[in-house]
Structure formats: C-alpha cells, structure tokens
Design an enzyme around this catalytic site. Structure first.
Site, mmCIF file in Angstrom:
data_model
loop_
_atom_site.group_PDB
_atom_site.id
_atom_site.type_symbol
_atom_site.label_atom_id
_atom_site.label_comp_id
_atom_site.label_asym_id
_atom_site.label_seq_id
_atom_site.Cartn_x
_atom_site.Cartn_y
_atom_site.Cartn_z
ATOM 1 N N LYS A 75 0.836 -1.212 0.000
ATOM 2 C CA LYS A 75 0.000 0.000 0.000
ATOM 3 C C LYS A 75 0.869 1.260 0.000
ATOM 4 O O LYS A 75 0.628 2.196 -0.778
ATOM 5 C CB LYS A 75 -0.944 -0.019 1.209
ATOM 6 C CG LYS A 75 -1.977 -1.141 1.160
ATOM 7 C CD LYS A 75 -2.973 -1.064 2.290
ATOM 8 C CE LYS A 75 -2.390 -1.452 3.618
ATOM 9 N NZ LYS A 75 -1.982 -2.866 3.674
ATOM 10 N N THR A 76 1.878 1.296 0.843
ATOM 11 C CA THR A 76 2.774 2.458 0.883
ATOM 12 C C THR A 76 3.552 2.590 -0.417
ATOM 13 O O THR A 76 3.731 3.696 -0.942
ATOM 14 C CB THR A 76 3.748 2.343 2.067
ATOM 15 O OG1 THR A 76 3.004 2.218 3.288
ATOM 16 C CG2 THR A 76 4.642 3.573 2.160
ATOM 17 N N ASP A 120 -1.584 6.713 6.310
ATOM 18 C CA ASP A 120 -1.571 5.310 6.705
ATOM 19 C C ASP A 120 -2.448 5.141 7.941
ATOM 20 O O ASP A 120 -2.648 6.091 8.712
ATOM 21 C CB ASP A 120 -0.131 4.877 6.998
ATOM 22 C CG ASP A 120 0.030 3.371 6.985
ATOM 23 O OD1 ASP A 120 -0.907 2.665 6.563
ATOM 24 O OD2 ASP A 120 1.105 2.897 7.393
ATOM 25 N N THR A 169 -5.787 -1.437 7.182
ATOM 26 C CA THR A 169 -5.852 -2.885 7.311
ATOM 27 C C THR A 169 -7.180 -3.317 7.926
ATOM 28 O O THR A 169 -7.447 -4.502 8.047
ATOM 29 C CB THR A 169 -4.704 -3.402 8.203
ATOM 30 O OG1 THR A 169 -4.794 -2.760 9.493
ATOM 31 C CG2 THR A 169 -3.355 -3.093 7.584
ATOM 32 N N ARG A 228 6.672 -8.151 1.926
ATOM 33 C CA ARG A 228 7.543 -7.726 3.027
ATOM 34 C C ARG A 228 8.195 -8.924 3.701
ATOM 35 O O ARG A 228 9.375 -8.903 4.043
ATOM 36 C CB ARG A 228 6.768 -6.892 4.047
ATOM 37 C CG ARG A 228 7.634 -6.433 5.220
ATOM 38 C CD ARG A 228 6.873 -5.520 6.154
ATOM 39 N NE ARG A 228 6.670 -4.207 5.551
ATOM 40 C CZ ARG A 228 5.548 -3.486 5.680
ATOM 41 N NH1 ARG A 228 4.525 -3.977 6.354
ATOM 42 N NH2 ARG A 228 5.447 -2.301 5.110
#
Length: 354
Positions: A75-76, A120, A169, A228
């Site tokens: 997302k980032t 975020d 999330t 990640r």
C-alpha cells in the site's frame, strides 16, 4: 506453554507482515518507482494506469484512492508510485499522528497542486480530524477558526487540488461517510507464489545476491503471500548462502534457512503451530473461545486476533464459529494429527478447510 525456541513477542517474528525499523531502510532499496515495475495485483495495476493517464491528460489530480488489505502487500509502495507517476510530491502521515485539526491543517496548506497526501492507518483518525478532512477532499477547502471565545469565527481556506491516498488494514473500522468520499477503492490480495518469486528475484538482484529459480520459488512458498515477508526472508537466506553455501541462494539453502528460523513449508512459524496445537491437543479441535486461547498462549487477545489468526484463517487452518475457534482438517493434516469428524452431515464437515 511457549514453543521451544519461539519468541512470544510478535515484533520479533520474521513472518510478521507489519513493518519494523530494519524493514524501512531495505524498503527504500526494494521499492519500485514506477507502476510498470510493480509486480502483482495486475487488475489493480491496469486500472490505475488508466486513471493516471486520464488525470495527466486533463491536468487534474487523481481521484482520492483508498487502499485496503493486510499489512506488507504494498500500500505504501503504491502511494509512492502514484506520486512519481503524477510528477508530484508525496506527503506521508498516519491516522494516529493527526492528533488534532491543527496538525491536519498544517499539512494540507503545504500541499502543492496535484500532490499526493498518504494517510496510513486512516481508520485511526479521531472523529474531529475526520470531519475536518471532509471539506478538504470534497471541495479542496478547510475551515479555520480565527479568534477566541465569543469572537471566534470559522473562515474557509482554499486548498490546492490534491489526491488523498488512504491505507487501512481494518476497512470495517472506517466510517461510511469517509469511505464514500473515495472515488477509487482497491483491496490488495495476498500474492501467489509465482508473483512473489518474481519479486524475490528482483530483490536478490538489487542486493547483489545470486539466486536460483527454484530457490526463489521455495522462498515464495514460505513467504505467506506477502512481499515484506519475502524481502525479509531473502536477507536471511543470503546470510546462510554466504556462510554455509557457495553464495547462491538455492532451494537447499532456503530449506536450511527456514529450518533454522522454524518456518515450515506452509510458511507457519513456531507460534502459528503452537496456536493450532493448543486448539487440537488441549481443546479437542475446538471450538475454543479467543479469551481462553489468549490465556493458554499467554498473549493478549488483540495479538491473537490481529497477529496470529489472519493468516491461519486466510489459509484455512483455522475457522471462526459463533462458539469459538475450530481447527480445520487442513490443520490436522499439517500437524500430522489424526482427523476425527465431529460434525458429520450429508454435506460434509463445515470446517474441512478443503
């Protein structure tokens, strides 16, 4: 009741999809700059490329975009890419950082035309800040209070057109009015092993670490569908390749690395297996309440629900029922436990996990 060799601190889990301080520095190395370099989420990529081209042709900002999904899926990274593709600046903040309306006002007034504001954990904004954000994203203005007491008045302040990219999330915690103000909503999904293998091969190249195709796929299969986690594992596999191998990350090196890290072929670590073992061995497969499960693992309830359960539920090792958590047939098979069907019916067991 702790698993041998396992840390009960979720922040120490190499398979934890949430970011850590060490991840931040490597994220900058691995992060693609353009949409064409972004691997996976193909349907969303195709749509975003259309939205970007249309916005550039019109000389307008992108519609506001909401990115949802589990942590660690990009997302980032997508927010950075959108700003780059628009030729604008990215301004990054988070819901908890927007403590009051003044902080939000300070950020909004610094935005240039077509800039991207990335918030975020947008679901964690306070109600006051959220309400102040509404006119900013609808009409590109914000109301500023001038004066004090009886002499205070609200003055509208015009803002330069910008794009808000929100990330969450926990979509269920967003208010309906906020959700409705986003023109585009994208939910990122877990990545299949084939896409993760491509990401791993790219990351290995950036690290200068030779990797065999079968080594990349073996890592991908253990990365829980999350880039990640994959990028974290490749750094550890590189260490073992340099010290215990020839320098190339092979399938054998991946298996050695994951054995030392207690990560099995399904991507489960010691704490995942411990949770399933408690449900199966202590409570006959369930149902078991989350409070009881938290006490048995000596972990807070929030840690069980937010850290351990999501992947087990998504992969079909665990099921939620009105009476509590139930281990599925897949969990029994994975832990080599004999399966006993406790809910026989003509339709089969509801919790087969098949």
């Amino acid at each position: 009741m702790k698993a041998s060799g396992a840390s009960s601190n979720p922040e120490n889990r190499i398979v934890d999809p949430a970011g850590s301080g060490e991840d931040s520095s490597f994220d900058r190395v691995f992060r693609p700059s353009h949409l064409a370099e972004f691997v996976g989420q193909e349907k969303h990529k195709e749509n975003l490329s259309v939205y970007l081209e249309a916005a550039r042709k019109r000389g307008e900002p992108l519609d506001h975009i909401l990115l949802s999904g589990p942590p660690g899926l990009g997302k980032t990274t997508l927010a950075h890419i959108l700003a780059t593709e628009m030729g604008s600046q990215l301004h990054v903040t988070s819901g908890p950082s927007l403590e009051h309306k003044g902080v939000l006002t300070g950020i909004l007034t610094r935005l240039e035309k077509n800039d991207v504001l990335f918030i975020d954990e947008i679901h964690r904004m306070t109600a006051t800040v959220e309400e102040a954000l509404y006119p900013a994203i609808e009409d590109f203005r914000i109301n500023v209070m001038m004066g004090e007491g009886a002499f205070a008045e609200s003055i509208p302040l015009n803002l330069r057109p910008f794009t808000l990219v929100g990330a969450t999330t926990r979509t269920g915690l967003l208010t309906k009015p906020l959700q409705e103000r986003f023109g585009v909503t994208l939910r990122l999904d877990f990545y299949p092993p084939e896409d993760l293998a491509r990401i791993i091969e790219r990351s290995a190249k950036l690290l200068g670490a030779p990797i065999a195709p079968e080594g990349a796929l073996a890592l991908a299969e253990r990365s829980r569908g999350t880039p990640r986690v994959a990028n974290r594992l490749i750094r550890r596999a590189r260490d073992f390749a340099d010290v215990r191998g020839s320098g190339t990350i092979s399938r054998e090196i991946v298996e050695l690395t994951c054995e030392r890290l207690e990560i099995d072929s399904a991507g489960l670590d010691a704490m995942d297996r411990r949770l399933l073992e408690i449900v199966i061995d202590f409570y006959d497969g369930g149902p078991v309440g989350v409070e009881t499960l938290a006490a048995a693992m000596a972990e807070p309830r929030d840690t069980i629900e937010d850290v351990y359960e999501p992947f087990l539920l998504q992969q079909g090792f665990l099921a939620r029922t009105p009476r509590g958590r139930v281990a599925t047939r897949r969990a029994y098979s994975h832990l080599a436990r004999p399966w006993v069907d406790r809910n026989p019916s003509p339709q089969g067991n509801l919790f087969d996990g098949q």
